[in-house]
Design an enzyme around this catalytic site. Structure first.
Site, mmCIF file in Angstrom:
data_model
loop_
_atom_site.group_PDB
_atom_site.id
_atom_site.type_symbol
_atom_site.label_atom_id
_atom_site.label_comp_id
_atom_site.label_asym_id
_atom_site.label_seq_id
_atom_site.Cartn_x
_atom_site.Cartn_y
_atom_site.Cartn_z
ATOM 1 N N ARG A 271 -10.817 15.554 8.524
ATOM 2 C CA ARG A 271 -11.690 15.951 7.407
ATOM 3 C C ARG A 271 -13.076 16.319 7.929
ATOM 4 N NH1 ARG A 271 -10.809 10.637 3.935
ATOM 5 N NH2 ARG A 271 -8.803 10.294 4.910
ATOM 6 N N ARG B 111 -2.713 -2.107 -3.279
ATOM 7 C CA ARG B 111 -3.900 -1.295 -3.024
ATOM 8 C C ARG B 111 -3.850 -0.083 -3.945
ATOM 9 N NH1 ARG B 111 -4.977 3.204 1.373
ATOM 10 N NH2 ARG B 111 -7.201 3.445 1.029
ATOM 11 N N ASN C 102 -9.101 6.937 10.922
ATOM 12 C CA ASN C 102 -8.751 8.325 10.603
ATOM 13 C C ASN C 102 -9.639 8.839 9.483
ATOM 14 O OD1 ASN C 102 -6.819 9.320 12.366
ATOM 15 N ND2 ASN C 102 -5.310 7.920 11.483
ATOM 16 N N GLY C 103 -9.877 7.984 8.486
ATOM 17 C CA GLY C 103 -10.930 8.232 7.500
ATOM 18 C C GLY C 103 -12.118 7.357 7.880
ATOM 19 N N ASN D 299 0.867 -1.181 0.000
ATOM 20 C CA ASN D 299 0.000 0.000 0.000
ATOM 21 C C ASN D 299 0.906 1.234 0.000
ATOM 22 O OD1 ASN D 299 -1.759 2.061 0.547
ATOM 23 N ND2 ASN D 299 -2.603 1.157 2.411
ATOM 24 N N GLY E 200 -14.133 1.999 15.443
ATOM 25 C CA GLY E 200 -15.245 1.045 15.496
ATOM 26 C C GLY E 200 -14.889 -0.241 16.239
ATOM 27 N N ARG F 124 -8.690 8.342 20.727
ATOM 28 C CA ARG F 124 -8.256 7.941 22.069
ATOM 29 C C ARG F 124 -7.984 9.161 22.939
ATOM 30 N NH1 ARG F 124 -3.991 3.550 20.508
ATOM 31 N NH2 ARG F 124 -4.167 5.006 18.809
ATOM 32 N N GLY G 160 -10.240 1.451 13.385
ATOM 33 C CA GLY G 160 -9.604 1.690 14.695
ATOM 34 C C GLY G 160 -10.591 2.129 15.768
ATOM 35 N N LYS H 97 3.301 0.762 3.107
ATOM 36 C CA LYS H 97 2.919 -0.230 4.123
ATOM 37 C C LYS H 97 2.918 -1.579 3.431
ATOM 38 C CE LYS H 97 -0.350 2.456 6.717
ATOM 39 N NZ LYS H 97 -1.761 2.723 6.614
ATOM 40 N N HIS I 170 -12.974 2.909 0.788
ATOM 41 C CA HIS I 170 -12.990 1.885 1.844
ATOM 42 C C HIS I 170 -13.730 0.617 1.388
ATOM 43 C CE1 HIS I 170 -12.761 5.182 5.188
ATOM 44 N NE2 HIS I 170 -11.544 4.719 4.912
ATOM 45 N N GLU J 133 -7.865 -5.358 5.604
ATOM 46 C CA GLU J 133 -7.804 -5.025 4.179
ATOM 47 C C GLU J 133 -6.675 -5.790 3.492
ATOM 48 O OE1 GLU J 133 -8.995 -0.548 3.652
ATOM 49 O OE2 GLU J 133 -8.288 -0.857 5.689
HETATM 50 P P1 AMP Z 1 -7.357 3.547 11.849
HETATM 51 O O1 AMP Z 1 -7.277 4.683 10.860
HETATM 52 O O2 AMP Z 1 -8.350 2.491 11.467
HETATM 53 O O3 AMP Z 1 -6.018 2.999 12.265
HETATM 54 O O4 AMP Z 1 -7.977 4.179 13.203
HETATM 55 C C1 AMP Z 1 -7.343 5.220 13.894
HETATM 56 C C2 AMP Z 1 -8.310 5.785 14.922
HETATM 57 O O5 AMP Z 1 -8.705 4.748 15.829
HETATM 58 C C3 AMP Z 1 -7.693 6.909 15.774
HETATM 59 O O6 AMP Z 1 -8.633 7.964 15.936
HETATM 60 C C4 AMP Z 1 -7.481 6.211 17.091
HETATM 61 O O7 AMP Z 1 -7.509 7.097 18.184
HETATM 62 C C5 AMP Z 1 -8.684 5.276 17.143
HETATM 63 N N1 AMP Z 1 -8.516 4.288 18.194
HETATM 64 C C6 AMP Z 1 -7.598 3.298 18.273
HETATM 65 N N2 AMP Z 1 -7.724 2.663 19.475
HETATM 66 C C7 AMP Z 1 -8.735 3.273 20.150
HETATM 67 C C8 AMP Z 1 -9.352 3.091 21.426
HETATM 68 N N3 AMP Z 1 -8.930 2.145 22.265
HETATM 69 N N4 AMP Z 1 -10.365 3.913 21.769
HETATM 70 C C9 AMP Z 1 -10.800 4.884 20.943
HETATM 71 N N5 AMP Z 1 -10.253 5.106 19.719
HETATM 72 C C10 AMP Z 1 -9.248 4.312 19.333
#
Ligand code: AMP
Length: 395
Positions: free
Chosen positions: A237, A87, A207-208, A10, A329, A281, A327, A17, A176, A381
């Site tokens: 965004r 990707r 993040n997205g 990716n 969800g 977080r 992340g 990645k 996605h 993914e």
């Molecule tokens: P991703 O782009 O799928 O890696 O997701 C990143 C997002 O997931 C960021 O906003 C992180 O803060 C959130 N995230 C990861 N772990 C947690 C957690 N334990 N509680 C709340 N948000 C989280």
């Protein structure tokens, strides 16, 4: 036949990645990240088994990083690499599924670059470097947009003059797709239903973020549009705003298009609302301590997400379940419960303990007894890209 190995790549503009996926194992054999490519601080990080390592690549580009990766991949794959899955963010209307990379498909991916000027050229850099380094391997492109090519016209067209669609491809594409597809298949397995005979709402929250309505294994609507800016509140965004905002800011503040684009893509969303962070977080921690901006950002995020899911329901004949992934969800009981609390008309309700238990990769059903199904499904993914690559290898 021995289990096959697929390298999944990716590429971003300054990063790669990667994951080496063996079809028989759920864990990646090797995975990592090359970042800050093209700068003096370029570096390659990787992880194999429990071991982590890294190597500086001063000034190294995509090709240099892949070149360094080559012996690591061959070592981890026992010299048996069967294919590479790339990707690719945008496949336009040309690609409705993954495809083998050849001169024809490369040209079509290049032609799509105006629709994704930040992403597709970076994806192409990775593909071109990998083709030079692995000329004899089957390489496959897997598109974020392809899954959504099944949207009906009433879901993908904007109410703007027809020639903008016909001559310039102005329509909703959605992104996605690899994640929504993967988690909806997993959800059907978890629920004991057939993918081809079940209906899902999916919320990919990272993040997205985006939502998707999936019927009988096909995407019927999704919240992202021409670009990944449309729809939900995201890390930085804005998601949906009044389309007149551009004109308003240009007229009242004299902002340029570049300034407005940067504000909507990089300074908005959770970061803009909270004035604190784009990271959920950190926002949850700050909310615990009474930070008003973090509290508001979380409220807006969940309300807008629920509104989007409610609107997606228009595409479903019935609801077999709501899926949380990404992340946020996969890890945030707070966001899941706040979102579901806005969906009472759907009779959705969560079991508190099950909701708390499903974090850090734990999948499961979290609905309260007697209420419609709500599932936490970790996305993967890379595995989906490897599965698509394997399917084309076999075909
Ligand atoms: P991703 O782009 O799928 O890696 O997701 C990143 C997002 O997931 C960021 O906003 C992180 O803060 C959130 N995230 C990861 N772990 C947690 C957690 N334990 N509680 C709340 N948000 C989280």
């Amino acid at each position: 036949m021995p289990a096959r190995n697929i390298l999944v790549i990716n590429c971003g503009s300054s990063s790669i990645k990667f994951a080496l996926v063996n079809e028989a194992h759920s864990q990646f054999t090797l995975s990592g990240l090359a970042e800050r490519l093209g700068s003096p601080d370029a570096v390659l990080h990787w992880q194999r088994g429990g071991e982590k390592d890294s190597l500086m690549l001063p000034g190294g580009d995509h090709r240099a990083a892949l070149h360094q990766l080559l012996p690591l991949v061959q070592g981890a794959a026992g010299g048996k690499l069967h294919g590479i899955g790339h990707r690719v963010v945008h496949g336009g209307e040309q690609f409705t599924a993954a495809c083998r990379i050849d001169a024809h498909s490369l040209q079509a991916i290049r032609a799509t670059a105006p629709l994704a000027p930040l992403h597709n050229p970076a994806n192409l850099q990775g593909i071109e470097a990998a083709l030079k380094l692995f000329p004899n391997l089957t390489q496959v492109a897997v598109f974020d947009t392809a899954f959504h090519q099944s949207l009906p016209e009433h879901a993908y067209r904007y109410a703007v003059p027809e020639h903008l669609y016909r001559d310039h491809g102005v329509r909703r594409y959605g992104f996605h797709g690899t994640s929504h597809r993967y988690v909806s298949h997993r959800a059907a397995e978890m629920a004991g239903l057939a993918t081809g005979d079940s209906s899902w709402l999916s919320a990919h929250l990272g993040n997205g973020s985006s939502t998707c309505a999936i019927v009988d294994g096909q995407s019927r609507d999704t919240s992202m549009g021409l670009t990944p800016l449309e729809g939900l509140v995201m890390g930085t965004r804005s998601g949906d705003v009044d389309p007149n905002l551009h004109g308003h800011l240009a007229r009242t503040l004299g902002w340029s298009l570049e300034q407005i684009d940067a504000m909507l893509n990089k300074d908005s969303g959770l970061l803009g609302l909270s004035g604190l962070s784009n990271d959920m977080r950190s926002l949850e921690q700050a909310r615990e301590q009474g930070h008003p901006g973090a509290t508001l950002a979380i409220e807006v995020f969940c309300y807008r997400l629920a509104k989007s899911l409610a609107s997606m329901s228009c595409a479903l004949p019935q609801l077999d379940g709501l899926i949380f992934t990404g992340g946020i969800g996969e890890n945030s009981p707070l966001i899941r419960s706040k979102t579901v609390s806005h969906l009472k008309l759907f009779n959705l309700a969560l079991d508190k303990e099950a909701n708390a238990r499903c974090i850090r990769g734990v999948a499961g059903a979290i609905q309260a007894h007697g209420h419609p199904r709500v599932l936490v499904v970790p996305t993967n993914e890379e595995r989906q890209i490897a599965l698509d690559t394997l399917a084309l290898l076999t075909a």
